[in-house]
Design a protein around this motif. Sequence first.
Motif, PDB file in Angstrom:
ATOM      1  N   THR A 195      38.681  43.014  48.147  1.00 44.78           N
ATOM      2  CA  THR A 195      39.170  42.700  46.811  1.00 44.78           C
ATOM      3  C   THR A 195      39.780  41.312  46.880  1.00 44.78           C
ATOM      4  N   ASN A 237      44.896  42.773  48.807  1.00 45.75           N
ATOM      5  CA  ASN A 237      46.326  42.841  48.467  1.00 45.75           C
ATOM      6  C   ASN A 237      47.246  42.128  49.455  1.00 45.75           C
ATOM      7  N   GLU A 256      41.986  38.297  44.526  1.00 48.62           N
ATOM      8  CA  GLU A 256      42.793  38.065  43.329  1.00 48.62           C
ATOM      9  C   GLU A 256      43.586  36.777  43.527  1.00 48.62           C
ATOM     10  N   HIS A 298      41.573  37.528  38.062  1.00 47.72           N
ATOM     11  CA  HIS A 298      41.906  38.955  38.081  1.00 47.72           C
ATOM     12  C   HIS A 298      41.204  39.665  39.227  1.00 47.72           C
ATOM     13  N   LYS A 299      41.880  40.652  39.779  1.00 49.64           N
ATOM     14  CA  LYS A 299      41.399  41.359  40.961  1.00 49.64           C
ATOM     15  C   LYS A 299      39.992  41.902  40.735  1.00 49.64           C
TER      16      LYS A 299
END
Length: 170
Positions: free
Chosen positions: A91, A103, A93, A120-121
């Motif tokens: 992911t 994250n 972001e 945006h993620k």
Amino acid sequence: MNKSKNELREWLETIAIAVVLAILIKAFLFDLIQVDGNSMMPTLANHERLIVYKAGYLIHKPKAGDIVVFRYPHEPKYNFIKRVIAVEGNTVEITDGRVFVDNVPLDEPYILEVTLGDFHKRIVPENTIFVLGDNRNNSKDSRFEDVGFVPVYHVKGRALLKIWPLSKIQ
């Protein structure tokens, strides 16, 4: 007379072999490219020349941190050079000037200023990579729709060695 014919033939064979080898090396192993623009500053500057290693990605896919040359998806006759930030399944972001992969904020000593704008993620799709220029606020990269997630088959190779100017070989 026969001796000079044989000598000429040997020279022509040697030159032909050298030309064939050069073509094969350029086609499958290495390429020479010139950086065009400032999107990779301070890592790479405009007009610097690099050797790009092409064969490595025949064996494995690009990894995060690699500096890659790829065909611009919107206009494949042009090459772009960027840093791989995330690979398939990660992911990615961008928020509050920081880049996050899975994250976790990236430690990016190669950038000089905070990244403007948010991304945006999203999950990096299969067989693609997410790339950014080191000069984030002056780079057309995966944040832009016409570049987006770069298909791995568009990647030509990994920047291996900076060879010009001679004072900056590394």
